[in-house]
Design a protein around this motif. Structure first.
Motif: not given
Ligand SMILES: Cc1ncc(COP(=O)(O)O)c(C=O)c1O
Length: 377
Positions: A81-83, A86, A107, A154, A158, A186, A188-189, A212, A214, A223-224
């Motif tokens: 996952g992106a997390v 990070l 975030w 971000v 978000n 970031d 992710t979106y 991400s 997700s 989780r990728i």
């Molecule tokens: C800004 C941001 N970065 C990362 C993530 C986590 O992404 P991942 O599910 O790929 O770990 C989220 C999840 O809500 C998010 O809002």
């Protein structure tokens, strides 16, 4: 009971609630493309999972992520996952004596990661209609000093759903470069935005792109994700990562298949979530005191302001929870502005959003009578 146990039980209850309508975590609940499901089933039946995947990710996946981003000269570390990306960046680059600069709202987890690594964190307030709810170049310029090691943006944001244009990204990276700071972008979106500009285009040496699967592909539970940056920096991140034994092979096969079908499949997903955004805007307009902060959102959620309707976000979440609908209280994102809004996710079946909209007047009325709400996370 310990706080993490309470939090875990909260999410365990949600996860195990049959028919729960997930409008709170920006997860994507549209049906997957059959090729993505087949890739996972093929992975299971071949029993390839007995082996560890390559530590930086399957080469096919790494190449496709670079192609999706258009960053041919950069390098990729596939992560849980992106997390995880990070976490790794924050722990590699942050230390006592350096500053981590980000926006409020944004975030929250990378702020905790940076603090855990000893950095001082600086949050720039952006919940300002007069600035279109965006970070301004002047704000960033004022916050960045020679102590700034890492800027975290971000984009799309978000929870706000604002997205920065090429001019803004170029100016932000100019500020980062002048301070010698890394710029963690970031994304992710990003796939939901009408247009998105990568900071790496302007600052390839120190921009870090967080990727991400997700949200756009709808595989949060797999989780990728990935981190993409200059090969020297990826070398550092790959030296002692949280997971050095390769990511889940099923997830990687799903991601590869997803990138192959993306151009066919994703435009309709985005059309459907934009339709959902439009329905929410219509429903919100009918309730006195409620409003949507940013529309259209460039991500897959909307900030719905409820402060002027005389209800707290927590009470509104609680009212909806009794209807099997999960929405998110603003304080998850920001202690400063969180009392103003709830966040509603839109990559969900149309029936879920229609259920949210149909109940809105009743839920606001009900929430006015709710004084005490149990812990929300
Ligand atoms: C800004 C941001 N970065 C990362 C993530 C986590 O992404 P991942 O599910 O790929 O770990 C989220 C999840 O809500 C998010 O809002």
């Amino acid at each position: 009971m310990k706080q993490f146990e309470i939090r875990n039980r909260h999410f365990d209850r949600l996860f195990n609630t049959p028919g729960l309508m997930w409008l709170g975590q920006n997860t994507n609940h549209f049906h997957p493309h059959p090729a993505v499901v087949k890739a996972m089933l093929d992975s299971i039946s071949s029993e390839e999972y007995h082996a560890y995947a390559p530590p930086a990710g399957l080469e096919d996946l790494r190449a496709q992520i670079l192609e999706d981003l258009g960053l041919a000269d950069q390098s990729v570390l596939v992560t849980d996952g992106a997390v995880e990306a990070l976490y790794n960046v924050c722990h590699t680059l942050c230390a006592p004596g350096v500053d981590f600069v980000t926006t409020d709202p944004g975030w929250k987890w990378p702020i905790d990661f940076a603090r855990a690594a000893g950095a001082r964190t600086v949050e720039i307030p952006i919940y300002k209609p007069e600035n279109g709810y965006k970070l301004t170049v002047a704000q960033l310029e004022a916050a960045v000093t020679d102590k700034t090691r890492l800027i975290y943006l971000v984009d799309p944001n978000n929870p706000l759903g604002v997205c920065y244009n090429a001019g803004e990204i170029e100016a932000f990276t100019r500020i980062a470069r002048s301070a010698g700071a890394y710029f963690m972008h970031d994304c992710t979106y990003a796939h939901f935005a009408d247009e998105h500009t990568l900071a790496a285009r302007f600052y390839p040496e120190r921009a870090i792109t967080i990727y991400s699967f997700s949200k756009w592909l709808g595989v949060a539970g797999l989780r990728i994700g990935a981190v993409v940056a200059d090969p020297d920096l990826i070398e550092r991140l790959a030296a002692a990562p949280p997971n050095n034994l390769g990511c889940n092979v099923l997830s990687q096969r799903a991601a590869i298949a997803g990138l192959r079908i993306k151009d066919d499949w994703f435009p309709d997903i985005n059309r459907r979530q934009r339709r959902n955004q439009a329905e929410i805007v219509k429903a919100v307009a009918k309730v006195r005191g409620m409003s949507v902060a940013v529309y259209p959102s460039q991500a897959n959620f909307l900030v719905v302001e409820c402060i002027d309707a005389g209800v707290t976000p927590e009470a509104l979440c609680d009212a909806y929870r009794a209807e099997n609908i999960m929405i998110r209280q603003g304080t998850y994102h920001t202690p400063t502005f969180g009392h103003r809004f709830v966040k509603v996710s839109t990559t969900v079946p149309e029936e879920w959003v229609d259920a949210f909209c149909a109940r809105l007047p009743d839920m606001v009325a009900k929430a006015r009578g709710i004084a005490e709400v149990g812990a929300l996370f």
